[in-house]
Design a protein around this motif. Structure first.
Motif: not given
Length: 116
Positions: A56-82
């Motif tokens: 739950a905390e991981a999803r909150q940090i990345l701003g994703v839901t349970e229905k979010t695809s892995w590709e979208e999670i990677l995009q969010k991750y890349d954007k936030l990380f950069e």
């Protein structure tokens, strides 16, 4: 002559005091080992250092839901990380990375393989 005597007293006193502190420290370590206090302190330090985040905390940090695809999670991750790399916040960058790692484990469990 008096200065030489005073210097000798200071040197001898420092040596005696140093040996006494060293012996006391050695005895304290021995006592801690007997009671297990040293091991307990080390285990507590490891537990605090390896504090993992939950899904739950991981999803909150990345701003994703349970229905979010892995590709979208990677995009969010890349954007936030950069963004945090540019802003110079190593702490936030670390949180984003740990969140991605947590969700990677979750997605790997769902697909029984790589999340990609």
């Amino acid at each position: 002559m008096a200065g030489k005597i005073l210097a000798n007293l200071i040197v001898m006193g420092t040596g005696i005091l140093g040996r006494a502190f060293f012996q006391a420290y050695r005895q304290a370590l021995a006592n801690a080992s007997k009671t297990g206090a040293a091991q307990e302190a080390m285990q507590n330090a490891v537990r605090k250092g390896a504090k993992a985040i939950n899904e739950a905390e991981a999803r909150q940090i990345l701003g994703v839901t349970e229905k979010t695809s892995w590709e979208e999670i990677l995009q969010k991750y890349d954007k936030l990380f950069e963004n945090n790399a540019k802003a110079g916040s190593f702490y936030l960058q670390s949180k984003v990375h740990r969140a991605k790692e947590c969700l990677e484990v979750v997605y790997r469990g769902k697909t029984n393989g790589t999340p990609n």
